[in-house]
Design an enzyme around this catalytic site. Structure first.
Site, mmCIF file in Angstrom:
data_model
loop_
_atom_site.group_PDB
_atom_site.id
_atom_site.type_symbol
_atom_site.label_atom_id
_atom_site.label_comp_id
_atom_site.label_asym_id
_atom_site.label_seq_id
_atom_site.Cartn_x
_atom_site.Cartn_y
_atom_site.Cartn_z
ATOM 1 N N ASP A 51 -11.564 2.597 3.803
ATOM 2 C CA ASP A 51 -11.895 1.175 3.686
ATOM 3 C C ASP A 51 -13.398 0.968 3.486
ATOM 4 O OD1 ASP A 51 -9.917 -0.827 3.754
ATOM 5 O OD2 ASP A 51 -9.517 -0.476 5.889
ATOM 6 N N GLN A 87 -5.352 -1.600 9.579
ATOM 7 C CA GLN A 87 -5.149 -2.910 8.948
ATOM 8 C C GLN A 87 -5.778 -4.015 9.802
ATOM 9 O OE1 GLN A 87 -3.832 -3.387 5.894
ATOM 10 N NE2 GLN A 87 -4.074 -5.584 6.016
ATOM 11 N N LYS A 143 0.841 -1.208 0.000
ATOM 12 C CA LYS A 143 0.000 0.000 0.000
ATOM 13 C C LYS A 143 0.872 1.253 0.000
ATOM 14 C CE LYS A 143 -3.850 -2.380 2.195
ATOM 15 N NZ LYS A 143 -4.545 -2.769 3.429
HETATM 16 N N1 GUN Z 1 -7.080 -6.968 5.731
HETATM 17 C C1 GUN Z 1 -7.344 -7.687 4.616
HETATM 18 N N2 GUN Z 1 -7.990 -6.932 3.710
HETATM 19 C C2 GUN Z 1 -8.120 -5.707 4.255
HETATM 20 C C3 GUN Z 1 -8.690 -4.488 3.789
HETATM 21 O O1 GUN Z 1 -9.238 -4.376 2.689
HETATM 22 N N3 GUN Z 1 -8.615 -3.438 4.659
HETATM 23 C C4 GUN Z 1 -8.061 -3.553 5.883
HETATM 24 N N4 GUN Z 1 -8.045 -2.477 6.654
HETATM 25 N N5 GUN Z 1 -7.522 -4.656 6.341
HETATM 26 C C5 GUN Z 1 -7.559 -5.729 5.525
#
Ligand code: GUN
Length: 283
Positions: free
Chosen positions: A121, A98, A54
């Protein structure tokens, strides 16, 4: 029989990143410098890898990104206090916590604390509500399903009237995916680990989205000839990355996403897009 056309998520995500770079340059001229803060609690290696990719993607398009790393045993109250600070910081346009969080922390409680206007998100109940009432333009849509809709759109696949089957009912993928397909006028069925007669549902699907988290689970003979198959799986088997859909599906499907190089790059592209949207909304 001819094989399925592979949907090249990597190439489509690169197109989106190019478009975003342009938009970010325009925002900069208006003194808006998009910024994303990722909060990572603990030292889960998979999460660390995701967070690094990311960050890389942000740097490539010109989004400022910062990672707040917290120890595994950080108290929930401390995490909530940090989110409060980020909510108040005008330099922070997007906040991403996350997942998964360590067991002593209640994810639902934490996700509700994020300012819905910074919730890139799309996990806050306000954004979930906007999605299901068809007002997603006003909120944020979770990145993986939003990226999948964009893949379909840019591949020229129009869901109206089609039977769409989603396998998986998570808040991150399955449920928002169903909402978006419904909004695109598909007839939507959500299946999951307890569904009886799963193969029969699959055989009826014109669009099949598989997000069940089991390596090579869906076989070629479950698939309707010519169907669009979207594989959200990211499983590691003997060190090899593979999806939730078996290779045999390629003989039957009309279109299919590869793993890697299908949905994964689109999820990240959509996160960048959501961050740019969050920044633009401050104007
Ligand atoms: N863990 C796995 N996929 C995601 C996601 O799309 N967002 C977040 N914040 N954590 C994740």
């Amino acid at each position: 029989m001819l094989g399925a056309q592979l949907i090249d998520g990597k190439a489509i995500a690169a197109d989106i990143r190019r478009e975003l770079k342009e938009e970010i340059n325009q925002l900069r001229k208006k003194n808006v410098n998009p910024g994303l803060t990722v909060v990572l609690v603990g030292d889960d290696p998979a999460s660390q890898t995701y967070v690094r990719s990311k960050q890389r993607a942000c740097a490539e398009v010109g989004i400022r990104s910062e990672v707040k790393m917290l120890a595994k045993d950080t108290p929930q109250a401390e995490l909530i206090a940090l989110i409060g600070e980020l909510n108040r910081d005008p330099q922070v346009h997007g906040i991403l916590v996350q997942l998964p969080l360590p067991e002593h922390i209640n994810s639902d409680t934490v996700l509700r604390v994020i300012d819905p206007l910074k919730d890139v998100d799309g996990f806050h109940p306000v954004n979930v509500g906007s999605l299901w009432t068809g007002l997603s333009e006003q909120g944020f849509v979770p990145c993986t399903p939003a990226g999948i809709i964009e893949l379909l759109h840019r591949t020229g696949i129009e869901p109206t009237g089609l039977n769409a089957v989603v396998i998986g009912r998570s808040n991150i993928v399955g449920k928002p995916m169903a909402a978006l397909l419904l909004q695109s006028n598909a007839t939507v069925t959500i299946c999951h680990s307890r569904t009886r007669g799963l193969r029969e549902y699959c055989r009826d699907a014109d669009i099949l989205v598989v997000a069940i988290g089991r390596a090579r689970f869906v076989k070629g003979d479950w698939i309707k000839p010519g169907a669009v198959v979207i594989d959200v799986g990211m499983n590691r088997v003997d060190g090899v990355l593979c999806g939730d859909v078996d290779e045999s599906a390629r003989e039957v499907a009309g279109h299919i996403t590869p793993v890697p190089g299908g949905v994964g790059p689109m999820t990240i592209a959509q996160l960048l897009r959501n961050t740019v949207i969050a920044a633009r909304r401050t104007l």
